[in-house]
Motif scaffolding. Structure first.
Motif, mmCIF file in Angstrom:
data_model
loop_
_atom_site.group_PDB
_atom_site.id
_atom_site.type_symbol
_atom_site.label_atom_id
_atom_site.label_comp_id
_atom_site.label_asym_id
_atom_site.label_seq_id
_atom_site.Cartn_x
_atom_site.Cartn_y
_atom_site.Cartn_z
ATOM 1 N N SER A 1 2.025 8.303 -7.147
ATOM 2 C CA SER A 1 1.416 9.618 -7.400
ATOM 3 C C SER A 1 2.279 10.747 -6.863
ATOM 4 O O SER A 1 2.396 11.800 -7.498
ATOM 5 C CB SER A 1 0.028 9.681 -6.761
ATOM 6 N N ILE A 2 2.890 10.536 -5.732
ATOM 7 C CA ILE A 2 3.751 11.558 -5.139
ATOM 8 C C ILE A 2 4.987 11.780 -6.017
ATOM 9 O O ILE A 2 5.385 12.915 -6.273
ATOM 10 C CB ILE A 2 4.148 11.167 -3.698
ATOM 11 N N ALA A 3 5.578 10.705 -6.505
ATOM 12 C CA ALA A 3 6.766 10.814 -7.354
ATOM 13 C C ALA A 3 6.454 11.567 -8.645
ATOM 14 O O ALA A 3 7.231 12.421 -9.080
ATOM 15 C CB ALA A 3 7.313 9.423 -7.676
ATOM 16 N N VAL A 4 5.313 11.275 -9.251
ATOM 17 C CA VAL A 4 4.930 11.971 -10.482
ATOM 18 C C VAL A 4 4.740 13.458 -10.205
ATOM 19 O O VAL A 4 5.192 14.309 -10.978
ATOM 20 C CB VAL A 4 3.665 11.350 -11.105
ATOM 21 N N ALA A 5 4.096 13.798 -9.101
ATOM 22 C CA ALA A 5 3.878 15.208 -8.768
ATOM 23 C C ALA A 5 5.201 15.955 -8.618
ATOM 24 O O ALA A 5 5.333 17.096 -9.060
ATOM 25 C CB ALA A 5 3.053 15.326 -7.484
ATOM 26 N N ILE A 6 6.198 15.318 -8.030
ATOM 27 C CA ILE A 6 7.506 15.949 -7.866
ATOM 28 C C ILE A 6 8.215 16.065 -9.218
ATOM 29 O O ILE A 6 8.810 17.098 -9.530
ATOM 30 C CB ILE A 6 8.366 15.163 -6.855
ATOM 31 N N LEU B 1 1.360 5.557 -16.937
ATOM 32 C CA LEU B 1 2.335 5.311 -15.875
ATOM 33 C C LEU B 1 1.706 4.835 -14.563
ATOM 34 O O LEU B 1 2.173 3.877 -13.963
ATOM 35 C CB LEU B 1 3.190 6.554 -15.613
ATOM 36 N N LEU B 2 0.667 5.497 -14.103
ATOM 37 C CA LEU B 2 0.088 5.112 -12.820
ATOM 38 C C LEU B 2 -0.659 3.784 -12.890
ATOM 39 O O LEU B 2 -0.805 3.101 -11.885
ATOM 40 C CB LEU B 2 -0.811 6.220 -12.278
ATOM 41 N N SER B 3 -1.089 3.394 -14.079
ATOM 42 C CA SER B 3 -1.803 2.114 -14.197
ATOM 43 C C SER B 3 -0.863 0.937 -14.424
ATOM 44 O O SER B 3 -1.267 -0.210 -14.225
ATOM 45 C CB SER B 3 -2.835 2.187 -15.324
ATOM 46 N N ILE B 4 0.380 1.191 -14.792
ATOM 47 C CA ILE B 4 1.285 0.075 -15.105
ATOM 48 C C ILE B 4 1.572 -0.786 -13.873
ATOM 49 O O ILE B 4 1.757 -1.992 -13.994
ATOM 50 C CB ILE B 4 2.596 0.565 -15.769
ATOM 51 N N VAL B 5 1.580 -0.201 -12.695
ATOM 52 C CA VAL B 5 1.800 -0.990 -11.489
ATOM 53 C C VAL B 5 0.640 -1.961 -11.270
ATOM 54 O O VAL B 5 0.833 -3.088 -10.809
ATOM 55 C CB VAL B 5 2.044 -0.081 -10.252
ATOM 56 N N PHE B 6 -0.562 -1.579 -11.666
ATOM 57 C CA PHE B 6 -1.714 -2.465 -11.519
ATOM 58 C C PHE B 6 -1.700 -3.568 -12.576
ATOM 59 O O PHE B 6 -2.104 -4.700 -12.297
ATOM 60 C CB PHE B 6 -3.010 -1.661 -11.570
ATOM 61 N N GLN C 1 0.831 -1.205 0.000
ATOM 62 C CA GLN C 1 0.000 0.000 0.000
ATOM 63 C C GLN C 1 0.867 1.258 0.000
ATOM 64 O O GLN C 1 0.534 2.253 -0.644
ATOM 65 C CB GLN C 1 -0.950 -0.008 1.198
ATOM 66 N N TYR C 2 1.967 1.208 0.696
ATOM 67 C CA TYR C 2 2.897 2.340 0.709
ATOM 68 C C TYR C 2 3.423 2.614 -0.700
ATOM 69 O O TYR C 2 3.465 3.749 -1.159
ATOM 70 C CB TYR C 2 4.043 2.055 1.675
ATOM 71 N N ASN C 3 3.831 1.556 -1.412
ATOM 72 C CA ASN C 3 4.372 1.718 -2.753
ATOM 73 C C ASN C 3 3.327 2.183 -3.753
ATOM 74 O O ASN C 3 3.637 2.944 -4.664
ATOM 75 C CB ASN C 3 5.038 0.426 -3.227
ATOM 76 N N TYR C 4 2.091 1.737 -3.611
ATOM 77 C CA TYR C 4 1.031 2.233 -4.488
ATOM 78 C C TYR C 4 0.872 3.741 -4.315
ATOM 79 O O TYR C 4 0.724 4.475 -5.278
ATOM 80 C CB TYR C 4 -0.305 1.558 -4.173
ATOM 81 N N ALA C 5 0.910 4.212 -3.094
ATOM 82 C CA ALA C 5 0.724 5.643 -2.832
ATOM 83 C C ALA C 5 1.906 6.476 -3.325
ATOM 84 O O ALA C 5 1.724 7.618 -3.755
ATOM 85 C CB ALA C 5 0.511 5.870 -1.344
ATOM 86 N N CYS C 6 3.095 5.921 -3.276
ATOM 87 C CA CYS C 6 4.296 6.674 -3.668
ATOM 88 C C CYS C 6 4.324 7.056 -5.137
ATOM 89 O O CYS C 6 4.944 8.051 -5.501
ATOM 90 C CB CYS C 6 5.550 5.875 -3.330
ATOM 91 N N ASP D 1 12.384 4.468 -17.412
ATOM 92 C CA ASP D 1 12.923 3.683 -16.304
ATOM 93 C C ASP D 1 11.945 3.597 -15.142
ATOM 94 O O ASP D 1 11.816 2.543 -14.509
ATOM 95 C CB ASP D 1 14.256 4.265 -15.841
ATOM 96 N N VAL D 2 11.252 4.673 -14.867
ATOM 97 C CA VAL D 2 10.239 4.648 -13.807
ATOM 98 C C VAL D 2 9.128 3.674 -14.189
ATOM 99 O O VAL D 2 8.656 2.894 -13.350
ATOM 100 C CB VAL D 2 9.692 6.066 -13.525
ATOM 101 N N ALA D 3 8.711 3.679 -15.447
ATOM 102 C CA ALA D 3 7.654 2.766 -15.891
ATOM 103 C C ALA D 3 8.097 1.308 -15.753
ATOM 104 O O ALA D 3 7.327 0.466 -15.267
ATOM 105 C CB ALA D 3 7.266 3.074 -17.337
ATOM 106 N N ILE D 4 9.323 1.004 -16.146
ATOM 107 C CA ILE D 4 9.834 -0.367 -16.007
ATOM 108 C C ILE D 4 9.892 -0.763 -14.534
ATOM 109 O O ILE D 4 9.462 -1.851 -14.148
ATOM 110 C CB ILE D 4 11.214 -0.498 -16.682
#
Length: 159
Positions: free
Chosen positions: A28-33, A60-65, A21-26, A116-119
């Motif tokens: 969105s924060i990383a993209v905002a930065i 990008l945000l959906s690739i983790v799912f 859950q922590y990694n899922y939340a991170c 690289d972030v997407a991978i």
């Protein structure tokens, strides 16, 4: 009372799910930065530090799912083939590797950073997805009665 070694074994899935859950939340924060300029919100006429490509805005945000679904399918099978313990080690290693790729290998031109972030997020997603079936099986397998197994499996998802 409960055997302390069994209690610590059943806490592994709970901590794994907390990290998920922590990694899922991170993400969105990383993209905002990344789409900021010197960590400030970008205003008209100011270019962000890492301009976000169109594919990233949509994907990008959906690739983790997507990685999570792959992980649920593949790691469940791996748990049957290798055993829950070794498969849980593999899936947690993928979470760590994916997070490290996102954090430390994403450098250079903006296009390379977003790639690289997407991978890294996909690899993290595979590990995260594998954690769900394996942690439920591990939590359920650490007790002797079916009622306790159901309770442990459910509790593992609420850390």
């Amino acid at each position: 009372g409960t055997d302390p070694s069994r209690r610590s074994l059943s806490s592994v899935p709970a901590w794994s799910n907390f990290s998920i859950q922590y990694n899922y939340a991170c993400a969105s924060i990383a993209v905002a930065i990344m789409i900021s300029h010197n960590d400030y919100v970008v205003k008209p006429g100011i270019l962000s530090d890492f301009p976000e490509p169109q594919w990233s805005q949509e994907f990008l945000l959906s690739i983790v799912f997507i990685g999570s679904v792959v992980g649920m399918l593949v790691m469940g099978y791996l748990g049957d083939a290798l055993g829950i313990g070794p498969a849980l080690i593999v899936t947690n290693a993928l979470v760590v590797i994916g997070a490290l790729v996102s954090a430390f290998l994403s450098c250079g031109a903006p296009r390379a950073v977003w790639r690289d972030v997407a991978i890294g997020r996909f690899v993290l997603g595979v590990g995260v997805g594998g954690n769900y079936p394996l942690s439920a099986a591990k939590a359920a397998g650490s007790v002797s009665t079916s009622e306790d197994a159901v309770a442990n499996a459910a509790a593992a998802f609420f850390w």
